[in-house]
Design a protein around this motif. Sequence first.
Motif, PDB file in Angstrom:
ATOM      1  N   ILE A  95       9.919  55.724  23.512  1.00 24.88           N
ATOM      2  CA  ILE A  95      11.434  55.179  23.113  1.00 24.88           C
ATOM      3  C   ILE A  95      12.411  54.780  24.472  1.00 24.88           C
ATOM      4  N   ARG A  96      12.479  56.162  25.186  1.00 26.25           N
ATOM      5  CA  ARG A  96      14.012  55.254  25.993  1.00 26.25           C
ATOM      6  C   ARG A  96      13.142  54.122  26.603  1.00 26.25           C
ATOM      7  N   ARG A  97      12.321  53.730  27.587  1.00 27.05           N
ATOM      8  CA  ARG A  97      12.292  53.344  28.063  1.00 27.05           C
ATOM      9  C   ARG A  97      11.830  51.526  27.080  1.00 27.05           C
ATOM     10  N   GLY A  98      11.562  51.292  25.801  1.00 28.26           N
ATOM     11  CA  GLY A  98      11.569  50.980  24.645  1.00 28.26           C
ATOM     12  C   GLY A  98      13.363  50.732  24.651  1.00 28.26           C
ATOM     13  N   LEU A  99      14.555  51.518  24.574  1.00 24.04           N
ATOM     14  CA  LEU A  99      15.974  50.820  24.353  1.00 24.04           C
ATOM     15  C   LEU A  99      15.927  50.374  25.713  1.00 24.04           C
ATOM     16  N   GLN A 100      15.188  50.525  26.466  1.00 24.50           N
ATOM     17  CA  GLN A 100      15.683  49.978  27.952  1.00 24.50           C
ATOM     18  C   GLN A 100      15.315  48.500  28.412  1.00 24.50           C
ATOM     19  N   ARG A 101      14.251  48.394  27.887  1.00 24.32           N
ATOM     20  CA  ARG A 101      13.680  47.212  27.814  1.00 24.32           C
ATOM     21  C   ARG A 101      14.409  45.910  26.799  1.00 24.32           C
ATOM     22  N   CYS A 102      15.107  46.439  25.786  1.00 20.70           N
ATOM     23  CA  CYS A 102      15.662  46.124  24.488  1.00 20.70           C
ATOM     24  C   CYS A 102      17.162  45.317  25.264  1.00 20.70           C
ATOM     25  N   ARG A 103      17.750  46.270  26.251  1.00 19.82           N
ATOM     26  CA  ARG A 103      18.992  45.940  26.540  1.00 19.82           C
ATOM     27  C   ARG A 103      18.895  44.658  27.912  1.00 19.82           C
ATOM     28  N   GLU A 104      17.596  44.768  28.252  1.00 23.46           N
ATOM     29  CA  GLU A 104      16.734  44.002  29.353  1.00 23.46           C
ATOM     30  C   GLU A 104      16.598  42.266  28.742  1.00 23.46           C
ATOM     31  N   VAL A 105      16.070  42.006  27.568  1.00 24.13           N
ATOM     32  CA  VAL A 105      16.045  41.204  26.696  1.00 24.13           C
ATOM     33  C   VAL A 105      17.138  40.771  25.732  1.00 24.13           C
ATOM     34  N   GLY A 106      18.342  41.247  25.701  1.00 24.28           N
ATOM     35  CA  GLY A 106      19.444  40.892  25.263  1.00 24.28           C
ATOM     36  C   GLY A 106      20.014  41.386  23.783  1.00 24.28           C
ATOM     37  N   VAL A 107      19.042  42.236  23.119  1.00 26.26           N
ATOM     38  CA  VAL A 107      18.931  43.022  21.995  1.00 26.26           C
ATOM     39  C   VAL A 107      20.290  43.783  22.438  1.00 26.26           C
ATOM     40  N   ASP A 108      21.405  43.070  21.320  1.00 24.21           N
ATOM     41  CA  ASP A 108      22.584  44.148  21.000  1.00 24.21           C
ATOM     42  C   ASP A 108      22.806  45.304  19.965  1.00 24.21           C
ATOM     43  N   ALA A 109      21.872  45.837  19.523  1.00 21.98           N
ATOM     44  CA  ALA A 109      21.683  46.957  18.851  1.00 21.98           C
ATOM     45  C   ALA A 109      20.551  47.299  18.770  1.00 21.98           C
ATOM     46  N   VAL A 110      20.462  48.363  18.702  1.00 15.46           N
ATOM     47  CA  VAL A 110      18.632  48.981  17.744  1.00 15.46           C
ATOM     48  C   VAL A 110      19.532  50.237  16.587  1.00 15.46           C
ATOM     49  N   VAL A 111      18.744  49.576  14.937  1.00 20.18           N
ATOM     50  CA  VAL A 111      18.637  50.505  14.225  1.00 20.18           C
ATOM     51  C   VAL A 111      17.187  50.996  14.318  1.00 20.18           C
ATOM     52  N   VAL A 112      17.059  52.286  13.378  1.00 17.58           N
ATOM     53  CA  VAL A 112      15.862  53.104  13.685  1.00 17.58           C
ATOM     54  C   VAL A 112      16.626  54.098  11.647  1.00 17.58           C
ATOM     55  N   LEU A 113      15.241  54.602  10.685  1.00 20.12           N
ATOM     56  CA  LEU A 113      16.283  55.277   9.540  1.00 20.12           C
ATOM     57  C   LEU A 113      14.653  56.394  10.362  1.00 20.12           C
ATOM     58  N   GLY A 114      15.282  57.472  10.600  1.00 18.48           N
ATOM     59  CA  GLY A 114      14.557  58.297  11.072  1.00 18.48           C
ATOM     60  C   GLY A 114      15.510  59.943  10.675  1.00 18.48           C
ATOM     61  N   ALA A 115      14.911  61.583  11.150  1.00 22.93           N
ATOM     62  CA  ALA A 115      15.098  62.610  11.509  1.00 22.93           C
ATOM     63  C   ALA A 115      16.769  62.043  12.398  1.00 22.93           C
ATOM     64  N   PRO A 116      17.781  62.052  11.861  1.00 18.89           N
ATOM     65  CA  PRO A 116      18.492  62.165  12.912  1.00 18.89           C
ATOM     66  C   PRO A 116      18.916  63.206  14.149  1.00 18.89           C
ATOM     67  N   GLU A 117      18.102  64.784  13.398  1.00 12.92           N
ATOM     68  CA  GLU A 117      18.222  65.487  14.793  1.00 12.92           C
ATOM     69  C   GLU A 117      17.467  65.088  15.780  1.00 12.92           C
ATOM     70  N   TYR A 118      15.894  64.485  15.876  1.00 14.96           N
ATOM     71  CA  TYR A 118      15.738  64.069  16.847  1.00 14.96           C
ATOM     72  C   TYR A 118      16.314  62.545  17.412  1.00 14.96           C
ATOM     73  N   TYR A 119      16.363  61.247  16.535  1.00 15.68           N
ATOM     74  CA  TYR A 119      16.719  60.210  17.507  1.00 15.68           C
ATOM     75  C   TYR A 119      18.501  60.280  17.588  1.00 15.68           C
ATOM     76  N   SER A 120      18.924  61.359  17.384  1.00 12.20           N
ATOM     77  CA  SER A 120      20.468  61.372  18.410  1.00 12.20           C
ATOM     78  C   SER A 120      20.385  61.581  19.699  1.00 12.20           C
ATOM     79  N   ARG A 121      18.740  62.341  19.811  1.00 13.61           N
ATOM     80  CA  ARG A 121      18.880  62.590  21.932  1.00 13.61           C
ATOM     81  C   ARG A 121      18.815  61.431  22.675  1.00 13.61           C
ATOM     82  N   PHE A 122      18.544  60.212  21.698  1.00 12.31           N
ATOM     83  CA  PHE A 122      18.488  58.854  22.656  1.00 12.31           C
ATOM     84  C   PHE A 122      19.848  58.363  22.426  1.00 12.31           C
ATOM     85  N   GLY A 123      21.009  58.920  21.745  1.00 12.10           N
ATOM     86  CA  GLY A 123      22.375  58.138  21.660  1.00 12.10           C
ATOM     87  C   GLY A 123      22.624  57.475  20.130  1.00 12.10           C
ATOM     88  N   PHE A 124      21.395  57.700  19.145  1.00 16.27           N
ATOM     89  CA  PHE A 124      21.758  57.186  18.140  1.00 16.27           C
ATOM     90  C   PHE A 124      22.794  58.197  17.540  1.00 16.27           C
TER      91      PHE A 124
END
Length: 170
Positions: A95-124
């Motif tokens: 997930i961390r590497r994927g978010l970094q790569r998304c930023r590198e290719v010009g993505v503005d934001a990422v959405v996810v449908l999942g467990a808040p307690e898990y995904y909040s650790r990545f800044g969601f």
Amino acid sequence: MELRPFTAGDADAVFEVHRRAFDGRTEEARIVQRLHDAEKAVVSLVAVANDEIVGHVLFSPTSVVDHGEELELVGLAPVGVLPEHQNEGIGSLLIRRGLQRCREVGVDAVVVLGAPEYYSRFGFERASEYGPGNEYGADEAFMVKPLHEGALDGVVGIVTYRPEFQQDEG
């Protein structure tokens, strides 16, 4: 542990990763297949340990109904790790590497449908705090991570996923 971009030769192993990660269900694995077949994977990474693919993450385009095309918004889904390699940090690394790569290719934001307690650790954070809703009617579980300052300014509407998410298993 090596993280690298998905290649067509990885398809069978990635299918198996998702099937096993999701307790034998194939829905997530088929979504990955359909997105790759449609060439709609913005970022797709595999984790390799001892020459075996042990994990995979995919980021694909989403859109906001009634919002212009100037917003590059992607959805994180699915992420899977073989059961015998879970709780080793592989999913987090993907997930961390994927978010970094998304930023590198010009993505503005990422959405996810999942467990808040898990995904909040990545800044969601809860997407409704920013404005966007989603086609599933989820609130706390629908989260967003802007990848740069002001990425979601003025963005309101319903986020929709690619049609590949909606197709029957057939």
